[in-house]
Design a protein around this motif. Structure first.
Motif, PDB file in Angstrom:
ATOM      1  N   SER A 168       0.816  -1.213   0.000  1.00  0.00           N
ATOM      2  CA  SER A 168       0.000   0.000   0.000  1.00  0.00           C
ATOM      3  C   SER A 168       0.849   1.262   0.000  1.00  0.00           C
ATOM      4  O   SER A 168       0.320   2.360  -0.107  1.00  0.00           O
ATOM      5  N   ILE A 185      -3.388   5.316  -3.166  1.00  0.00           N
ATOM      6  CA  ILE A 185      -4.723   4.975  -3.674  1.00  0.00           C
ATOM      7  C   ILE A 185      -5.610   4.541  -2.517  1.00  0.00           C
ATOM      8  O   ILE A 185      -5.156   3.873  -1.589  1.00  0.00           O
ATOM      9  N   GLY A 186      -6.891   4.923  -2.594  1.00  0.00           N
ATOM     10  CA  GLY A 186      -7.864   4.473  -1.599  1.00  0.00           C
ATOM     11  C   GLY A 186      -7.990   5.439  -0.441  1.00  0.00           C
ATOM     12  O   GLY A 186      -7.697   6.628  -0.539  1.00  0.00           O
ATOM     13  N   GLU A 187      -8.392   4.894   0.707  1.00  0.00           N
ATOM     14  CA  GLU A 187      -8.616   5.721   1.901  1.00  0.00           C
ATOM     15  C   GLU A 187      -7.389   5.671   2.794  1.00  0.00           C
ATOM     16  O   GLU A 187      -6.790   4.618   2.993  1.00  0.00           O
ATOM     17  N   LEU A 233      -9.335   8.600  -1.967  1.00  0.00           N
ATOM     18  CA  LEU A 233     -10.779   8.752  -1.903  1.00  0.00           C
ATOM     19  C   LEU A 233     -11.205   9.656  -0.762  1.00  0.00           C
ATOM     20  O   LEU A 233     -12.134  10.453  -0.887  1.00  0.00           O
TER      21      LEU A 233
END
Length: 293
Positions: free
Chosen positions: A160, A176-178, A211
């Protein structure tokens, strides 16, 4: 089901000679496991029937160290292949019941006198060792399972935070993502460690895939930028989304002089790769000039 017995035969020899009737009785006791024996052998390379005989021989011989070692080995094997614990528990309890049947018939066939004291002593020793096996198995299973989960968690965390070198001194960190509290801590540890290890001079952090970033996380992120600067590395932020910017503005969180801001990752790459080529060309020109002089 008939047991084979010879005069003077020890309990160990009796169990070895009567392996087939013992296994038949065991399979009748372990109804739910019976149909899974071949599947378990294929998945985990575990021969339940062979291992059952090992356990009972260790138990009747009072070999506690062997019982504990075997339990540890079995626990690791079952954890490694994620085999069902309920099957193992049923199997061991079936082994316990089958062993007592075999011991009862052994005493009948050998013509031993009824001795209540001997019975209670045998019962205590045998059940204690089988319980020792179960205890050791579950401890080993749990410990190894926890180690597997931790290793997988670390692997996911590292994936990650993918720091990608594009030149010897420029790297990209696409996020990427939360980003939650746990992940921002991982990012901080990985980023600072890799800056020191790879001697990164410019770290381009692309946030176009983010996000959501909570307010307290954004504060930690700003502190990370300070840490990057203290390491002698220039942080470059790209891909800020409008909603992320609005949230930060609403919380009076601004980058100030903490990082350079670029609209897109491509813009940052174009600029820094071009600048690096210019630096390399200037260095080469200066070197050639010095040689000419």
């Amino acid at each position: 089901m008939d047991w084979y017995y010879e005069e003077g035969m020890s309990v160990k020899d009796f169990l070895i000679q009567n392996r087939k009737p013992f296994e038949e009785r065991l399979l009748n006791e372990a109804v739910n496991v019976r149909d899974k024996i071949e599947e378990i052998r294929v998945i985990g390379n575990i021969n339940l029937l062979e291992n059952a005989l090992k356990i009972v021989l260790y138990v009747v011989e009072g070999q506690k160290d062997e019982v504990v070692a075997f339990a540890k080995k079995e626990g690791i094997a079952w954890a490694n292949f994620s085999l069902t614990l309920a099957f193992k528990l049923e199997w061991v309890q079936a082994i316990r019941r089958t062993l007592w049947v075999a011991l009862h018939d052994y005493e009948l066939l050998s013509g031993m006198d009824v001795d209540r004291e001997r019975f209670y002593k045998t019962e205590s020793n045998i059940n204690a060792l089988i319980d020792e096996f179960l205890n050791g198995f579950f401890i080993s299973y749990s410990k190894y399972k926890d180690e597997l989960i931790e290793a997988q968690r670390e692997m996911v965390e590292n994936l990650s935070v993918p720091i990608i070198p594009v030149t010897p001194s420029v790297c990209i960190l696409p996020l990427i993502g939360e980003i939650d509290a746990s992940r921002v801590t991982t990012i901080e540890e990985k980023v600072l460690m890799e800056i020191g290890r790879l001697r990164i001079r410019t770290l381009i952090m692309d946030l176009s895939g983010i996000l959501e970033m909570e307010s307290n996380i954004a504060t930690n992120f700003l502190k990370l930028l300070d840490g990057i600067g203290m390491m002698g590395c220039t942080p470059v932020i790209t891909g800020l989304r409008p909603e992320t910017v609005r949230n930060m503005m609403a919380q009076d969180l601004i980058f100030d002089n903490k990082a350079e801001i670029k609209g897109t990752l491509q813009q940052a790459l174009d600029e820094y790769l071009v600048n690096q080529r210019l630096e390399q060309n200037n260095s080469a020109s200066a070197l050639n000039l010095n040689k000419s002089v």
